[in-house]
Design a protein around this motif. Structure first.
Motif, PDB file in Angstrom:
ATOM      1  N   PHE A 187      35.875  35.913  75.908  1.00  0.00           N
ATOM      2  CA  PHE A 187      36.371  35.035  76.973  1.00  0.00           C
ATOM      3  C   PHE A 187      36.735  35.812  78.225  1.00  0.00           C
ATOM      4  O   PHE A 187      36.330  35.455  79.337  1.00  0.00           O
ATOM      5  CB  PHE A 187      37.586  34.253  76.471  1.00  0.00           C
ATOM      6  N   VAL A 188      37.491  36.887  78.067  1.00  0.00           N
ATOM      7  CA  VAL A 188      37.956  37.651  79.240  1.00  0.00           C
ATOM      8  C   VAL A 188      36.775  38.327  79.934  1.00  0.00           C
ATOM      9  O   VAL A 188      36.677  38.325  81.168  1.00  0.00           O
ATOM     10  CB  VAL A 188      39.015  38.692  78.822  1.00  0.00           C
ATOM     11  N   ALA A 189      35.855  38.900  79.156  1.00  0.00           N
ATOM     12  CA  ALA A 189      34.696  39.570  79.758  1.00  0.00           C
ATOM     13  C   ALA A 189      33.841  38.579  80.540  1.00  0.00           C
ATOM     14  O   ALA A 189      33.412  38.862  81.672  1.00  0.00           O
ATOM     15  CB  ALA A 189      33.862  40.250  78.680  1.00  0.00           C
ATOM     16  N   ILE A 190      33.599  37.392  79.972  1.00  0.00           N
ATOM     17  CA  ILE A 190      32.792  36.399  80.671  1.00  0.00           C
ATOM     18  C   ILE A 190      33.541  35.839  81.877  1.00  0.00           C
ATOM     19  O   ILE A 190      32.932  35.553  82.922  1.00  0.00           O
ATOM     20  CB  ILE A 190      32.393  35.269  79.703  1.00  0.00           C
ATOM     21  N   LEU A 191      34.850  35.686  81.775  1.00  0.00           N
ATOM     22  CA  LEU A 191      35.629  35.206  82.922  1.00  0.00           C
ATOM     23  C   LEU A 191      35.533  36.189  84.088  1.00  0.00           C
ATOM     24  O   LEU A 191      35.360  35.781  85.244  1.00  0.00           O
ATOM     25  CB  LEU A 191      37.086  35.001  82.511  1.00  0.00           C
ATOM     26  N   ILE A 192      35.636  37.484  83.786  1.00  0.00           N
ATOM     27  CA  ILE A 192      35.508  38.505  84.833  1.00  0.00           C
ATOM     28  C   ILE A 192      34.099  38.492  85.418  1.00  0.00           C
ATOM     29  O   ILE A 192      33.918  38.505  86.644  1.00  0.00           O
ATOM     30  CB  ILE A 192      35.851  39.895  84.268  1.00  0.00           C
TER      31      ILE A 192
END
Length: 291
Positions: A96-101
């Motif tokens: 989630f965090v990697a795709i959000l960034i």
């Protein structure tokens, strides 16, 4: 003024189409249910895990599934089910965090490149072409190896590998929208480029980016598992699905449960995200929606 007031109007019907597509596609509800169950498992891991995922018990090492250890134990006597439950936290958070960034950076660059054009557009697309020339896993491996094994570096490595697709998806509709009448009317009224991009262009292409994000989150989870498998993920003893598969690979013939259950967890998570992403894609694609 009327044209500007209706600038974001195309976004509203599209959001209704998303919900309509979910209602028509039964597989999307299966994906949504699976994903919700996995997310709840990660949130309530301390209450759901029957044992401490880090507690070692050499006496109980490599025990097959039983009433005490539902999914067996690993080579250190740790409960596989508990580690599987806690491992969902790492996989979902990294994905989630990697795709959000990647979504934030890639979409911003794509909108800027499409709107400004010229030299900036050529530079951005040249960088995108360089990133796309490497396979995702190979690029992630190179970045993770340079940064070192840690949770933060793993997220950064995966985010960098996923930026390029978001640039392309955001750039194409921006080019199509920047010469529309409502954008021209905004320029005539003296609106700044930042306002035109943020208020009138982004709402009309954000659903495309969200759909891509749901699909590429599955890719991010697979990449995280792959990097953890080769030792470039979160350092032990933290439980991750990829590291669990790697630890069980040495005992694959006599302790099949060490690799099968983490692999099934990755499979179900990726399947859930793909089913949900396909339904969202069908909703925003007019050709697929009309079939």
């Amino acid at each position: 003024m009327t044209s500007i007031a209706t600038a974001a109007a195309p976004a509203a019907p599209r959001s209704n189409a998303l919900w309509a597509a979910l209602g028509r596609n039964r597989l999307s509800w299966i994906g949504l249910g699976l994903l919700l169950a996995i997310v709840l498992m990660a949130i309530f891991a301390p209450w759901l895990a029957p044992h401490d995922p880090l507690k070692q018990n050499i006496v109980s090492r490599l025990e097959p599934p039983s009433f005490e250890f539902w999914l067996g134990t690993d080579s250190y006597g740790r409960d596989v089910l508990s580690r599987l439950i806690y491992g969902s936290r790492v996989s979902l958070m990294v994905g989630f965090v990697a795709i959000l960034i990647a979504m934030t950076i890639g979409s911003s660059l794509g909108v800027l490149a499409g709107y400004l054009g010229g030299v900036f557009d050529r530079l951005v697309m040249g960088l995108v072409d360089v990133l796309l020339s490497f396979p995702t896993l190979v690029l992630g491996l190179m970045i993770a190896a340079m940064l070192g094994a840690s949770l933060e570096n793993l997220i950064i490595a995966i985010a960098i590998t996923e930026i390029a697709p978001f640039v392309r998806v955001a750039r194409a509709p921006t080019i199509a929208l920047k010469n529309r009448d409502f954008i021209e009317a905004g320029r005539a009224l003296g609106y700044s480029p930042l306002r035109l991009m943020g208020v009138h262009i982004v709402p009309n292409m954000i659903s495309d980016v969200i759909v891509l994000g749901s699909l590429w989150m599955a890719s991010a989870i697979r990449t995280e598992a792959s990097l953890s498998f080769i030792g470039l993920g979160v350092p032990p003893p933290t439980a991750t699905w990829g590291s669990m598969i790697r630890e069980g690979f040495e005992h694959i013939l006599d302790a099949w449960w060490l690799t099968v259950f983490p692999s099934l967890a990755i499979l179900l998570t990726v399947l859930a995200l793909n089913l949900l992403g396909d339904a969202l894609r069908d909703a925003i694609d007019p050709k697929l929606r009309s079939e």
